[in-house]
Scaffold this active site. Structure first.
Site, PDB file in Angstrom:
ATOM      1  N   GLN A   1       0.829  -1.211   0.000  1.00  8.61           N
ATOM      2  CA  GLN A   1       0.000   0.000   0.000  1.00  8.61           C
ATOM      3  C   GLN A   1       0.867   1.266   0.000  1.00  8.61           C
ATOM      4  O   GLN A   1       2.024   1.236   0.456  1.00  8.61           O
ATOM      5  CB  GLN A   1      -0.909   0.059   1.243  1.00  8.61           C
ATOM      6  CG  GLN A   1      -2.167  -0.804   1.132  1.00  8.61           C
ATOM      7  CD  GLN A   1      -1.935  -2.251   1.548  1.00  8.61           C
ATOM      8  OE1 GLN A   1      -1.178  -2.519   2.484  1.00  8.61           O
ATOM      9  NE2 GLN A   1      -2.589  -3.164   0.865  1.00  8.61           N
TER      10      GLN A   1
ATOM     11  N   HIS B   1     -14.013  -7.630   5.093  1.00 12.55           N
ATOM     12  CA  HIS B   1     -13.261  -8.866   5.336  1.00 12.55           C
ATOM     13  C   HIS B   1     -14.186 -10.073   5.368  1.00 12.55           C
ATOM     14  O   HIS B   1     -15.280 -10.002   5.951  1.00 12.55           O
ATOM     15  CB  HIS B   1     -12.510  -8.774   6.671  1.00 12.55           C
ATOM     16  CG  HIS B   1     -11.430  -7.729   6.656  1.00 12.55           C
ATOM     17  ND1 HIS B   1     -10.141  -8.000   6.239  1.00 12.55           N
ATOM     18  CD2 HIS B   1     -11.460  -6.408   6.958  1.00 12.55           C
ATOM     19  CE1 HIS B   1      -9.426  -6.887   6.303  1.00 12.55           C
ATOM     20  NE2 HIS B   1     -10.208  -5.903   6.725  1.00 12.55           N
TER      21      HIS B   1
ATOM     22  N   ASN C   1     -11.322  -8.464   1.398  1.00 18.33           N
ATOM     23  CA  ASN C   1     -10.067  -9.073   1.858  1.00 18.33           C
ATOM     24  C   ASN C   1     -10.427 -10.437   2.434  1.00 18.33           C
ATOM     25  O   ASN C   1     -11.410 -10.539   3.196  1.00 18.33           O
ATOM     26  CB  ASN C   1      -9.427  -8.204   2.948  1.00 18.33           C
ATOM     27  CG  ASN C   1      -9.099  -6.802   2.439  1.00 18.33           C
ATOM     28  OD1 ASN C   1      -8.124  -6.591   1.731  1.00 18.33           O
ATOM     29  ND2 ASN C   1      -9.934  -5.816   2.800  1.00 18.33           N
TER      30      ASN C   1
ATOM     31  N   ARG D   1      -7.569  -7.522  -0.802  1.00 18.24           N
ATOM     32  CA  ARG D   1      -8.140  -6.784  -1.944  1.00 18.24           C
ATOM     33  C   ARG D   1      -7.070  -5.833  -2.472  1.00 18.24           C
ATOM     34  O   ARG D   1      -6.430  -5.137  -1.700  1.00 18.24           O
ATOM     35  CB  ARG D   1      -9.358  -6.005  -1.462  1.00 18.24           C
ATOM     36  CG  ARG D   1     -10.023  -5.129  -2.479  1.00 18.24           C
ATOM     37  CD  ARG D   1     -11.249  -4.405  -1.934  1.00 18.24           C
ATOM     38  NE  ARG D   1     -10.925  -3.482  -0.841  1.00 18.24           N
ATOM     39  CZ  ARG D   1     -11.800  -2.607  -0.342  1.00 18.24           C
ATOM     40  NH1 ARG D   1     -13.071  -2.600  -0.777  1.00 18.24           N
ATOM     41  NH2 ARG D   1     -11.443  -1.798   0.638  1.00 18.24           N
TER      42      ARG D   1
ATOM     43  N   CYS E   1      -1.785  -8.463   7.615  1.00 18.66           N
ATOM     44  CA  CYS E   1      -2.890  -7.548   7.314  1.00 18.66           C
ATOM     45  C   CYS E   1      -3.517  -7.165   8.647  1.00 18.66           C
ATOM     46  O   CYS E   1      -4.124  -8.011   9.312  1.00 18.66           O
ATOM     47  CB  CYS E   1      -3.913  -8.225   6.403  1.00 18.66           C
ATOM     48  SG  CYS E   1      -5.356  -7.193   6.040  1.00 18.66           S
TER      49      CYS E   1
HETATM   50  N1  LIG Z   1      -6.081  -4.294   1.005  1.00 17.88           N
HETATM   51  C1  LIG Z   1      -6.912  -3.607   2.004  1.00 17.88           C
HETATM   52  C2  LIG Z   1      -6.218  -2.310   2.495  1.00 17.88           C
HETATM   53  C3  LIG Z   1      -4.971  -2.600   3.313  1.00 17.88           C
HETATM   54  C4  LIG Z   1      -5.264  -3.387   4.555  1.00 17.88           C
HETATM   55  C5  LIG Z   1      -4.064  -4.038   5.246  1.00 17.88           C
HETATM   56  N2  LIG Z   1      -2.785  -3.849   4.629  1.00 17.88           N
HETATM   57  C6  LIG Z   1      -4.048  -3.716   6.734  1.00 17.88           C
HETATM   58  O1  LIG Z   1      -2.967  -3.711   7.356  1.00 17.88           O
HETATM   59  O2  LIG Z   1      -5.157  -3.530   7.301  1.00 17.88           O
HETATM   60  C7  LIG Z   1      -8.260  -3.247   1.360  1.00 17.88           C
HETATM   61  O3  LIG Z   1      -8.310  -3.141   0.132  1.00 17.88           O
HETATM   62  O4  LIG Z   1      -9.222  -3.080   2.128  1.00 17.88           O
END
Ligand SMILES: N[C@H](CCC[C@H](N)C(=O)O)C(=O)O
Length: 282
Positions: free
Chosen positions: A46, A168, A199, A218, A226
């Site tokens: 990210q 999620h 996710n 995602r 995550c």
């Molecule tokens: N891919 C996630 C965003 C990053 C979440 C993750 N890297 C974390 O530490 O919460 C989404 O599209 O909702």
């Protein structure tokens, strides 16, 4: 344009952090994708953009989150929030060990702990399908809060649905190392019931206070950790009566501590590290 950045990670979930406190953020989606590209750019899960708070806001800062693989802007990033705090402290943007930050849809409170880890008040989970969003048409969850999903190839899975501001779906597995994450992750994400994507977490419960997790994110694919996914998975485990209120969770890239009393905020404690500073021509 030349862009200065800081490369960071939270339990192996890696980020490119951009300081937009002194000049407005104006990267296009293709520039964001170029930045996140692991071959032709810097590469990250990210991109985190640190901005001043809006005047009159209770927050001290704003921060925006973009998935590195597709440049999509998202609502929440747990591991990113810890790196955000480390960043604003190390860059002298704050002298406070406790900071409030506004994201797209939440106000988080972050505290730097004595041991250098960061504790985040992630706010309460949302459990109604509409909050993900998820179309529940014709379906109902079982007594433990798991919904029956039928994948494109007819395979049936059970998933708990939790929003931490981002969506999620959590599956219980006996062994995360053996879980078909790369197969099931995209298949669950492909369900049209998740109109904004999802996710997909795979949770292995080892004891009432210990678990392991893998997450197929995602807009990023499988990451080494995550934060929101770990929060969502522990909430699902507690609601199913399988976990106590404080859980140590081992992800592939590091360990997170998640606490939830069953009704209020979810608290996440974990590491945040700076890897290097750099600049790139975009
Ligand atoms: N891919 C996630 C965003 C990053 C979440 C993750 N890297 C974390 O530490 O919460 C989404 O599209 O909702």
């Amino acid at each position: 344009m030349r862009l200065d950045f800081t490369k960071m990670h939270g339990a192996g979930n890696d980020f490119v952090v951009i300081d937009a406190t002194r000049r407005p953020f104006d990267l296009s989606p293709q520039q964001l994708r170029a930045l996140g590209d692991r071959r032709f750019g810097v590469g990250c899960d990210q991109i985190l953009v640190v901005e001043p708070a809006l005047s009159g806001d209770a927050a001290d800062f704003r921060y925006r989150i973009f998935n590195g693989a597709d440049g999509s802007e998202v609502e929440q990033c747990g591991n990113g929030s810890r790196c955000f705090l480390r960043y604003v402290i190390d860059k002298g943007l704050t002298t406070q060990p406790r900071v409030r930050v506004r994201t797209v849809n939440a106000l988080l409170e972050l505290v730097l702990a004595e041991d250098g880890r960061v504790r985040v008040d992630m706010g309460p989970p949302r459990l109604d399908p509409a909050s993900l969003p998820f179309d529940p048409q014709g379906l109902a969850p079982d007594a433990r809060g798991f919904w029956p999903l039928t994948l494109a190839d007819g395979v049936a899975v059970q998933a708990a649905l939790v929003s931490m501001g981002n969506p999620h779906a959590v599956l219980l597995v006996d062994d995360v190392d053996a879980a078909p994450v790369a197969l099931l992750g995209p298949q669950v994400q492909a369900l049209s019931r998740f109109s904004q994507g999802v996710n997909v977490g795979f949770l292995q419960i080892q004891a009432r206070d210990r678990a392991r997790i893998r997450v197929y994110e995602r807009g990023a694919g499988e990451t080494l950790a995550c934060g929101t996914g770990t929060c969502a998975a522990v909430v699902a485990g507690i609601r199913a009566g399988l976990l106590d209120a404080a859980v140590e969770v081992q992800a592939r890239g590091g360990q997170l501590r998640i606490e939830w009393d069953g009704q209020g905020s979810v608290f996440m404690t974990g590491p945040a590290s700076t890897v290097f500073e750099g600049s790139i021509e975009l």
